[in-house]
Design a protein around this motif. Structure first.
Motif, mmCIF file in Angstrom:
data_model
loop_
_atom_site.group_PDB
_atom_site.id
_atom_site.type_symbol
_atom_site.label_atom_id
_atom_site.label_comp_id
_atom_site.label_asym_id
_atom_site.label_seq_id
_atom_site.Cartn_x
_atom_site.Cartn_y
_atom_site.Cartn_z
ATOM 1 N N LEU A 45 0.813 -1.241 0.061
ATOM 2 C CA LEU A 45 0.262 -0.316 0.181
ATOM 3 C C LEU A 45 0.755 0.971 0.348
ATOM 4 O O LEU A 45 0.277 2.146 -0.198
ATOM 5 C CB LEU A 45 -0.631 0.108 1.194
ATOM 6 C CG LEU A 45 -1.929 -1.160 1.364
ATOM 7 C CD1 LEU A 45 -3.116 -1.284 2.367
ATOM 8 C CD2 LEU A 45 -3.063 -1.150 -0.180
ATOM 9 N N VAL A 46 2.272 1.509 0.265
ATOM 10 C CA VAL A 46 2.833 2.207 0.167
ATOM 11 C C VAL A 46 2.417 3.310 -1.583
ATOM 12 O O VAL A 46 3.100 2.436 -2.102
ATOM 13 C CB VAL A 46 4.732 2.023 0.869
ATOM 14 C CG1 VAL A 46 5.656 3.415 -0.023
ATOM 15 C CG2 VAL A 46 4.502 2.045 1.459
ATOM 16 N N GLY A 47 2.023 4.138 -1.669
ATOM 17 C CA GLY A 47 2.343 5.021 -2.337
ATOM 18 C C GLY A 47 0.145 4.090 -3.366
ATOM 19 O O GLY A 47 0.350 4.852 -4.694
ATOM 20 N N ARG A 48 0.036 3.496 -2.744
ATOM 21 C CA ARG A 48 -1.350 3.140 -2.928
ATOM 22 C C ARG A 48 -2.300 3.601 -2.294
ATOM 23 O O ARG A 48 -3.246 4.114 -2.874
ATOM 24 C CB ARG A 48 -1.455 1.808 -3.298
ATOM 25 C CG ARG A 48 -0.020 0.837 -4.377
ATOM 26 C CD ARG A 48 -0.470 -1.013 -4.326
ATOM 27 N NE ARG A 48 0.247 -0.963 -4.973
ATOM 28 C CZ ARG A 48 0.905 -1.477 -6.916
ATOM 29 N NH1 ARG A 48 -0.657 -0.751 -7.026
ATOM 30 N NH2 ARG A 48 1.103 -1.475 -7.873
ATOM 31 N N ALA A 49 -2.250 3.362 -1.241
ATOM 32 C CA ALA A 49 -3.319 4.028 -0.360
ATOM 33 C C ALA A 49 -3.387 5.478 0.114
ATOM 34 O O ALA A 49 -2.135 5.977 -0.100
ATOM 35 C CB ALA A 49 -3.098 3.461 0.934
ATOM 36 N N CYS A 50 -4.385 6.086 -0.137
ATOM 37 C CA CYS A 50 -4.111 7.891 -0.146
ATOM 38 C C CYS A 50 -3.891 8.253 1.649
ATOM 39 O O CYS A 50 -4.028 7.078 2.348
ATOM 40 C CB CYS A 50 -6.016 7.838 -0.154
ATOM 41 S SG CYS A 50 -6.988 7.480 2.077
ATOM 42 N N ASP A 51 -3.532 8.657 1.330
ATOM 43 C CA ASP A 51 -3.081 9.427 2.791
ATOM 44 C C ASP A 51 -3.678 9.668 3.670
ATOM 45 O O ASP A 51 -3.151 9.641 5.038
ATOM 46 C CB ASP A 51 -2.261 11.203 2.487
ATOM 47 C CG ASP A 51 -1.004 11.666 1.499
ATOM 48 O OD1 ASP A 51 -0.500 10.297 1.034
ATOM 49 O OD2 ASP A 51 -0.682 12.329 1.056
ATOM 50 N N GLU A 52 -5.164 9.864 3.890
ATOM 51 C CA GLU A 52 -6.196 9.864 5.126
ATOM 52 C C GLU A 52 -5.854 8.688 5.720
ATOM 53 O O GLU A 52 -5.884 8.458 7.315
ATOM 54 C CB GLU A 52 -7.400 10.208 5.233
ATOM 55 C CG GLU A 52 -6.751 12.024 3.724
ATOM 56 C CD GLU A 52 -6.735 12.160 2.181
ATOM 57 O OE1 GLU A 52 -7.165 13.104 2.076
ATOM 58 O OE2 GLU A 52 -6.414 10.616 2.622
ATOM 59 N N PHE A 53 -5.724 7.344 4.365
ATOM 60 C CA PHE A 53 -5.867 5.953 5.151
ATOM 61 C C PHE A 53 -4.487 6.031 6.045
ATOM 62 O O PHE A 53 -4.222 5.292 6.958
ATOM 63 C CB PHE A 53 -6.031 5.220 4.230
ATOM 64 C CG PHE A 53 -5.951 3.837 4.984
ATOM 65 C CD1 PHE A 53 -6.640 2.672 5.407
ATOM 66 C CD2 PHE A 53 -4.685 3.125 4.677
ATOM 67 C CE1 PHE A 53 -6.155 1.954 5.722
ATOM 68 C CE2 PHE A 53 -4.303 1.836 4.676
ATOM 69 C CZ PHE A 53 -5.271 0.891 5.729
ATOM 70 N N MET A 54 -3.510 6.134 5.410
ATOM 71 C CA MET A 54 -2.317 5.722 6.807
ATOM 72 C C MET A 54 -2.441 6.338 7.535
ATOM 73 O O MET A 54 -1.645 5.929 8.534
ATOM 74 C CB MET A 54 -1.062 6.416 5.091
ATOM 75 C CG MET A 54 -0.911 5.658 3.497
ATOM 76 S SD MET A 54 -1.063 3.482 3.716
ATOM 77 C CE MET A 54 0.308 3.548 4.974
ATOM 78 N N ALA A 55 -2.811 8.141 7.814
ATOM 79 C CA ALA A 55 -2.431 8.707 8.528
ATOM 80 C C ALA A 55 -3.442 8.210 9.939
ATOM 81 O O ALA A 55 -3.867 8.351 11.474
ATOM 82 C CB ALA A 55 -2.745 10.419 8.510
#
Length: 280
Positions: A45-55
């Motif tokens: 998911l690095v570079g695939r998931a949106c920033d809001e999800f990762m945060a």
């Protein structure tokens, strides 16, 4: 997508279909399966998931070491957006599901898939629910959208339009993509918790990727037994939330006059971001 109606409640299930998570009863093998699932999604998911999800994932403290305790997650989630996770034994009736969402309670299953089910599971498990869904509930705008969806679900049941509203959930909450300055990203939980679809949704030439349009989405059928033939792409979570503000009753009346669309349809009126080639 909404939860299918279950035939009955187990004796240990409360009137609202909630149960105790029973975190202490998870086995070492069950925690190990969580780690396996988490670690492989972490790489993909690095570079695939949106920033809001990762945060949200980081903010919640959801990590690879084992199945999270809902009590700990709820302490964080309540402070962030006023949401809570409630444990349920499996799929719950639609009216119960919507009532929980409308009151900022996310119903999550407690069981985790077996190793034989790592790549495909028909019914959502705790990894899909907690890893896939809950991190975005840390985002205030998306959290408000989910509550608005719950309120809309109660109304859709009354108006006999659940099939239309279910499509909105499917193509946003479960299988949505979002356009960002860095490129297209994933926010749908059904993709985020799936190794194969995390890659397919962004990289494969087969599916269509079409700009989000509320009525277009609610007119489009979906399949549950394969990767998506069409993904709808929002510009922002604000766009998604604003789309749920109006009274849906006039929309349902208009949709009743329209013909349902099969998943792979591309209309002349669509804003097509990528025209798929179809699956062989």
């Amino acid at each position: 997508m909404t939860n299918a109606v279950v035939a009955h409640r187990e004796p240990s299930t409360r009137a609202d279909f909630t149960i105790d998570q029973g975190w202490e009863s998870y086995t070492g093998e069950e925690h190990a399966i969580w780690r396996t699932l988490f670690e492989r999604q972490e790489k993909i998911l690095v570079g695939r998931a949106c920033d809001e999800f990762m945060a949200g994932l980081i903010g919640l403290g959801v990590a690879a070491h084992g199945i999270p305790d809902f009590r700990r997650l709820n302490d964080v989630l309540m402070k962030a957006t006023g949401w809570q996770i409630v444990a349920v034994p499996g799929l719950v009736p639609d009216d119960i599901f919507f009532e929980h969402l409308a009151n900022r309670r996310f119903p999550s299953t407690c069981f985790i898939r077996t190793r034989a089910q790592l790549d495909y599971l028909q019914e959502p498990d705790i990894f899909h629910d907690i890893y896939g869904h809950v991190p975005l509930l840390m985002n205030p705008v998306f959290a408000d959208y989910m509550a608005a969806y719950g309120r809309g679900g109660v109304k859709a049941l009354r108006l006999g339009a659940l099939h239309n509203l279910a499509r909105l959930y499917w193509y946003t909450v479960e299988f949505g993509l979002i356009a960002t300055p860095a490129g297209m990203r994933i926010y749908g939980s059904g993709i985020l918790s799936s190794k194969g679809e995390s890659i397919f949704s962004l990289d494969d030439p087969a599916p269509n990727r079409i700009a989000f349009d509320l009525l277009r989405v609610m007119q489009t059928k979906y399949r549950i037994d394969d990767y998506q033939e069409t993904y709808f792409v929002i510009d922002s979570f604000e766009q998604l939330f604003e789309a749920t503000r109006p009274d849906f009753a006039p929309y349902y009346r208009e949709l009743a006059q329209r013909t349902d669309l099969v998943p792979g349809t591309v209309l002349p009126s669509d804003r097509v971001l990528h025209r798929g080639q179809g699956r062989p």
